[in-house]
Design a protein around this motif. Structure first.
Motif, PDB file in Angstrom:
ATOM      1  N   GLU A 521       0.882  -1.306  -0.130  1.00  0.00           N
ATOM      2  CA  GLU A 521       0.253   0.079   0.158  1.00  0.00           C
ATOM      3  C   GLU A 521       0.822   1.185  -0.193  1.00  0.00           C
ATOM      4  O   GLU A 521       1.728   1.093   0.696  1.00  0.00           O
ATOM      5  N   PRO A 522       0.804   1.972  -1.069  1.00  0.00           N
ATOM      6  CA  PRO A 522      -0.212   2.097  -2.237  1.00  0.00           C
ATOM      7  C   PRO A 522       0.339   0.593  -3.710  1.00  0.00           C
ATOM      8  O   PRO A 522       1.380   0.555  -2.780  1.00  0.00           O
ATOM      9  N   PRO A 523      -0.395   0.693  -3.963  1.00  0.00           N
ATOM     10  CA  PRO A 523      -0.373  -0.740  -4.537  1.00  0.00           C
ATOM     11  C   PRO A 523       0.861  -0.208  -5.822  1.00  0.00           C
ATOM     12  O   PRO A 523       1.287  -1.148  -6.935  1.00  0.00           O
ATOM     13  N   CYS A 524       1.133   0.872  -6.111  1.00  0.00           N
ATOM     14  CA  CYS A 524       2.053   1.003  -7.122  1.00  0.00           C
ATOM     15  C   CYS A 524       2.350   2.974  -7.199  1.00  0.00           C
ATOM     16  O   CYS A 524       1.528   3.060  -6.488  1.00  0.00           O
ATOM     17  N   VAL A 525       3.546   3.088  -7.813  1.00  0.00           N
ATOM     18  CA  VAL A 525       4.016   4.289  -8.299  1.00  0.00           C
ATOM     19  C   VAL A 525       4.219   5.097  -9.455  1.00  0.00           C
ATOM     20  O   VAL A 525       4.508   4.062 -10.034  1.00  0.00           O
ATOM     21  N   ARG A 526       3.995   5.905  -9.995  1.00  0.00           N
ATOM     22  CA  ARG A 526       4.726   6.842 -10.897  1.00  0.00           C
ATOM     23  C   ARG A 526       6.280   7.264 -11.205  1.00  0.00           C
ATOM     24  O   ARG A 526       6.629   7.135  -9.926  1.00  0.00           O
ATOM     25  N   ALA A 527       7.256   6.697 -12.229  1.00  0.00           N
ATOM     26  CA  ALA A 527       8.298   6.684 -11.560  1.00  0.00           C
ATOM     27  C   ALA A 527       8.849   7.585 -11.922  1.00  0.00           C
ATOM     28  O   ALA A 527       8.068   8.464 -12.719  1.00  0.00           O
ATOM     29  N   VAL A 528       9.554   8.282 -11.016  1.00  0.00           N
ATOM     30  CA  VAL A 528      10.292   9.980 -11.085  1.00  0.00           C
ATOM     31  C   VAL A 528      11.204   9.695 -12.627  1.00  0.00           C
ATOM     32  O   VAL A 528      12.185  11.014 -12.820  1.00  0.00           O
ATOM     33  N   SER A 529      12.255   8.545 -13.258  1.00  0.00           N
ATOM     34  CA  SER A 529      12.171   8.729 -14.145  1.00  0.00           C
ATOM     35  C   SER A 529      12.356   7.468 -14.661  1.00  0.00           C
ATOM     36  O   SER A 529      11.801   6.308 -15.108  1.00  0.00           O
ATOM     37  N   MET A 530      13.056   7.395 -16.233  1.00  0.00           N
ATOM     38  CA  MET A 530      13.217   6.458 -17.435  1.00  0.00           C
ATOM     39  C   MET A 530      14.039   5.501 -17.172  1.00  0.00           C
ATOM     40  O   MET A 530      14.424   3.687 -17.857  1.00  0.00           O
ATOM     41  N   GLU A 531      14.923   5.378 -16.333  1.00  0.00           N
ATOM     42  CA  GLU A 531      15.785   5.285 -16.403  1.00  0.00           C
ATOM     43  C   GLU A 531      15.921   3.820 -15.241  1.00  0.00           C
ATOM     44  O   GLU A 531      15.183   3.965 -14.383  1.00  0.00           O
ATOM     45  N   PRO A 532      17.136   2.693 -15.868  1.00  0.00           N
ATOM     46  CA  PRO A 532      16.493   1.878 -14.677  1.00  0.00           C
ATOM     47  C   PRO A 532      16.999   1.605 -12.942  1.00  0.00           C
ATOM     48  O   PRO A 532      17.999   2.689 -12.942  1.00  0.00           O
ATOM     49  N   CYS A 533      16.430   0.751 -12.510  1.00  0.00           N
ATOM     50  CA  CYS A 533      17.475   0.894 -11.000  1.00  0.00           C
ATOM     51  C   CYS A 533      18.362  -0.164 -10.692  1.00  0.00           C
ATOM     52  O   CYS A 533      18.651  -0.633 -11.597  1.00  0.00           O
ATOM     53  N   PHE A 534      18.996   0.850  -9.741  1.00  0.00           N
ATOM     54  CA  PHE A 534      20.599   0.391  -9.488  1.00  0.00           C
ATOM     55  C   PHE A 534      20.722  -0.857  -8.472  1.00  0.00           C
ATOM     56  O   PHE A 534      20.156  -0.505  -7.401  1.00  0.00           O
ATOM     57  N   HIS A 535      20.298  -2.107  -8.419  1.00  0.00           N
ATOM     58  CA  HIS A 535      20.503  -2.992  -7.126  1.00  0.00           C
ATOM     59  C   HIS A 535      21.560  -2.836  -6.405  1.00  0.00           C
ATOM     60  O   HIS A 535      20.693  -4.114  -5.286  1.00  0.00           O
ATOM     61  N   MET A 536      22.808  -3.012  -7.019  1.00  0.00           N
ATOM     62  CA  MET A 536      23.725  -3.198  -6.121  1.00  0.00           C
ATOM     63  C   MET A 536      24.237  -1.752  -5.827  1.00  0.00           C
ATOM     64  O   MET A 536      25.492  -1.587  -6.099  1.00  0.00           O
ATOM     65  N   LYS A 537      24.238  -1.543  -4.791  1.00  0.00           N
ATOM     66  CA  LYS A 537      24.386   0.028  -4.748  1.00  0.00           C
ATOM     67  C   LYS A 537      25.926  -0.484  -3.644  1.00  0.00           C
ATOM     68  O   LYS A 537      25.746  -1.068  -2.704  1.00  0.00           O
ATOM     69  N   PRO A 538      27.220   0.136  -4.299  1.00  0.00           N
ATOM     70  CA  PRO A 538      28.599   0.039  -3.747  1.00  0.00           C
ATOM     71  C   PRO A 538      28.760   0.160  -2.187  1.00  0.00           C
ATOM     72  O   PRO A 538      28.301   1.309  -2.126  1.00  0.00           O
ATOM     73  N   ASP A 539      29.319  -0.765  -1.979  1.00  0.00           N
ATOM     74  CA  ASP A 539      29.495  -0.809   0.395  1.00  0.00           C
ATOM     75  C   ASP A 539      30.992  -0.650   0.479  1.00  0.00           C
ATOM     76  O   ASP A 539      31.213  -1.984   0.357  1.00  0.00           O
ATOM     77  N   VAL A 540      31.732   0.190  -0.427  1.00  0.00           N
ATOM     78  CA  VAL A 540      33.299  -0.004  -0.218  1.00  0.00           C
ATOM     79  C   VAL A 540      33.872   1.400  -0.246  1.00  0.00           C
ATOM     80  O   VAL A 540      33.298   2.082  -0.347  1.00  0.00           O
ATOM     81  N   GLU A 541      35.021   1.307   1.045  1.00  0.00           N
ATOM     82  CA  GLU A 541      35.816   2.540   0.886  1.00  0.00           C
ATOM     83  C   GLU A 541      37.002   2.580  -0.317  1.00  0.00           C
ATOM     84  O   GLU A 541      38.009   1.310  -0.471  1.00  0.00           O
ATOM     85  N   CYS A 542      36.970   4.101  -0.924  1.00  0.00           N
ATOM     86  CA  CYS A 542      37.887   3.115  -2.486  1.00  0.00           C
ATOM     87  C   CYS A 542      39.244   4.800  -0.777  1.00  0.00           C
ATOM     88  O   CYS A 542      39.438   5.063  -1.320  1.00  0.00           O
ATOM     89  N   HIS A 543      40.581   3.729  -1.038  1.00  0.00           N
ATOM     90  CA  HIS A 543      41.448   4.325  -0.493  1.00  0.00           C
ATOM     91  C   HIS A 543      41.690   5.214   0.162  1.00  0.00           C
ATOM     92  O   HIS A 543      41.889   6.227   0.876  1.00  0.00           O
TER      93      HIS A 543
END
Length: 576
Positions: A521-543
């Motif tokens: 609930e709600p059953p659906c939402v209007r997408a705010v972008s045409m872009e596909p979602c990124f399912h694997m956000k990086p979880d790492v420290e770069c140096h």
């Protein structure tokens, strides 16, 4: 323009291009006698299917569409390229290069006549970048002296030489379902553009014959030759010795740009960017590591999700990405239309079905339904969620409520003002088609007008690795992309690809929370972008510094709004 292993057949041509073996002296009279009857039959067929409730198996549906298109082959195609397709820009504002052989890849120039939306023109910088890439691919691709030299160095096990400097490569390895593959391949192509590499595809049997060659030129094949010296690439994985993470862990490569040279790095590095990647694999998303990888002649990559948003998190690429895509949401839309052109055999499936069942409608509504094993609800509940979403967002035509005989009679006869609508259902299951079709069979559409409900196939389960399954899946992705309106399932890569190609911000069905079993609930939402979602956000420290989360936060928030409660379950193919 070449097909990847497919040869053009006459029956694969759209109606207007078909050639027919009727004797010349009889053709004119036969057309006159049958023309009107065939037009009426072709127009009425979809509604006969709807009214009589017949739905054959998936193969029979495709075959019926083919047979009826062939019957109408000698007719002028009144429905094709109607108002929405008339005068379409076949090159998408210069996105595609002119001059390719039209017959070798019919979809390349014909697809523009089917899309309803083209919201973004390519930037001048993107056009220059694509033309530069095409020149590089022609110079460095398979069959060229540059390619032969580079493969020779790889086969000998030596590092890069000065001769390799202008021709560096990235080899994409197919993995997971078709939607995952298309988003992964698109992401890899953008990475190739950003790093001045040549993209080559390890074309497995189930991937061969799906797409035309995307790049123009005599030496522009993107198919990796079978004698490539790295064997069993499909077996590469998180534990492979040549993976970047394992090379780092074993001190066989240093992620220090000051120490790495073309001679000190391995001749090739495998990038494991799939869903089970480890923390050391994620260092790929760090700027210093990119400077090291730039010195490796051959990169091999396996991935099963859309990783473009992570590229925005790297300082190395941020400025170039802004110049290439002034509108961030246009990346998958523009690159998808540039890169993906269904082969003639698949394009024939698409156009035959479209002209037989969908082209009559003035409004086409695409509904893509994906039930995930890790977040499933009963069929009744899912159907109720779809209908609740439709009422909330006014997607499907309203129906006359029971008991209102006057309204029902008025709606049934109509006043001629309501436009005919076609609802295309794309789902592995038949249940939702059955229920939605029955709704419009048992109830008149409010305001009148005819409503047809169609489903090309219902495979019941995803069959990863089967070419015929992938062909039908690709055909349905494109049929959905020709819609005026889209309702897709949140977190589904199949839906992501369809909406990106369509140039639409879809309405997305919310995904149930893990193990909850309740309709969101709600059953659906209007997408705010045409872009596909990124399912694997990086979880790492770069140096010592985290990946640029500010660049990722907006995109990740948008996706979390659709897929609340989703957790990644390692080893399970979640998102196709």
């Amino acid at each position: 323009m070449k097909d990847m292993g497919d040869h053009k057949k006459a029956e694969d041509r759209p109606v207007a291009d078909a050639a027919w073996p009727w004797p010349a002296r009889a053709a004119s009279a036969a057309r006159r006698r049958t023309g009107v009857l065939l037009i009426v039959c072709l127009f009425m067929l979809p509604f006969m299917v709807l009214l009589f409730g017949g739905r054959a198996g998936a193969l029979a549906v495709w075959q019926n569409a083919a047979m009826l298109t062939n019957m109408g082959g000698g007719l002028p195609n009144a429905s094709r390229q109607s108002a929405d397709g008339a005068g379409a820009d076949e090159l998408f504002g210069g996105l595609l290069s002119p001059g390719s052989d039209r017959r070798a890849c019919l979809s390349r120039y014909q697809s523009a006549h089917y899309y309803k939306h083209s919201p973004y023109a390519p930037s001048p910088h993107l056009l220059r970048k694509l033309r530069d890439y095409e020149a590089r691919h022609s110079k460095c691709g398979p069959g060229t002296p540059a390619y032969a030299k580079s493969v020779g160095h790889l086969r000998s096990g030596s590092g890069s030489s000065t001769e390799d400097k202008e021709c560096n490569y990235i080899v994409w390895i197919p993995y997971n379902g078709l939607g995952n593959r298309m988003l992964s391949l698109l992401s890899t192509f953008l990475y190739a553009l950003l790093t001045d590499r040549v993209l080559l595809v390890h074309s497995t049997d189930d991937f061969t014959g799906l797409f035309c060659e995307p790049f123009p030129g005599a030496n522009a094949t993107w198919v990796l030759p079978p004698d490539f010296p790295v064997a069993d690439m499909s077996r590469l994985g998180v534990g492979s010795n040549q993976s970047y993470g394992n090379l780092l862990d074993g001190k066989k490569i240093a992620n220090d740009p000051a120490k790495a040279t073309p001679q000190s790095v391995p001749p090739y590095v495998y990038l494991h960017l799939a869903h089970d990647l480890r923390r050391s694999d994620q260092l790929f998303y760090c700027n210093d590591d990119q400077l090291v990888l730039a010195k490796v002649n051959w990169l091999l990559v396996q991935n099963d999700f859309y990783f473009v948003p992570a590229l925005y998190g790297m300082a190395e690429f941020q400025g170039e990405l802004r110049r290439l895509f002034p509108a961030k949401e246009s990346v998958a839309h523009l690159l998808g239309r540039y890169l993906f052109h269904p082969s003639n055999s698949v394009w024939g499936m698409i156009t035959r079905y479209h002209h037989t069942y969908l082209a009559h409608a003035e409004e086409r509504i695409g509904v893509q339904i994906r039930m995930f094993s890790w977040a499933s609800v009963p069929v009744d509940d899912m159907y109720n969620q779809i209908m609740a979403c439709s009422r909330q967002e006014r997607i499907l035509p309203d129906v006359v409520v029971d008991g209102d005989a006057a309204a029902s009679s008025s709606a049934s006869h109509g006043d001629g003002s309501s436009k005919p609508k076609a609802i295309l259902i794309a789902s592995l299951q038949a249940d939702y088609y059955d229920r939605i079709r029955s709704t419009y069979y048992e109830h008149a559409a409010n305001g009148g007008g005819m409503v047809g409900v169609f489903q090309p196939s219902h495979e019941e389960r995803q069959i990863t690795g089967q070419r015929s399954h992938n062909q039908k899946a690709l055909a349905e992705i494109y049929l959905l992309s020709f819609s005026d309106v889209l309702l897709t399932t949140g977190a589904s890569t199949f839906g992501y690809v369809s909406s990106s190609l369509a140039g639409l911000r879809p309405t997305m069905l919310m995904v149930p929370k893990d193990d909850d079993g309740k309709v969101p609930e709600p059953p659906c939402v209007r997408a705010v972008s045409m872009e596909p979602c990124f399912h694997m956000k990086p979880d790492v420290e770069c140096h010592g510094k985290a990946v640029n989360k500010e660049e990722l936060s907006r995109h990740v928030k948008e996706c979390e709004d659709v897929g609340k409660g989703i957790k990644w379950i390692k080893g399970i193919k979640l998102f196709d």
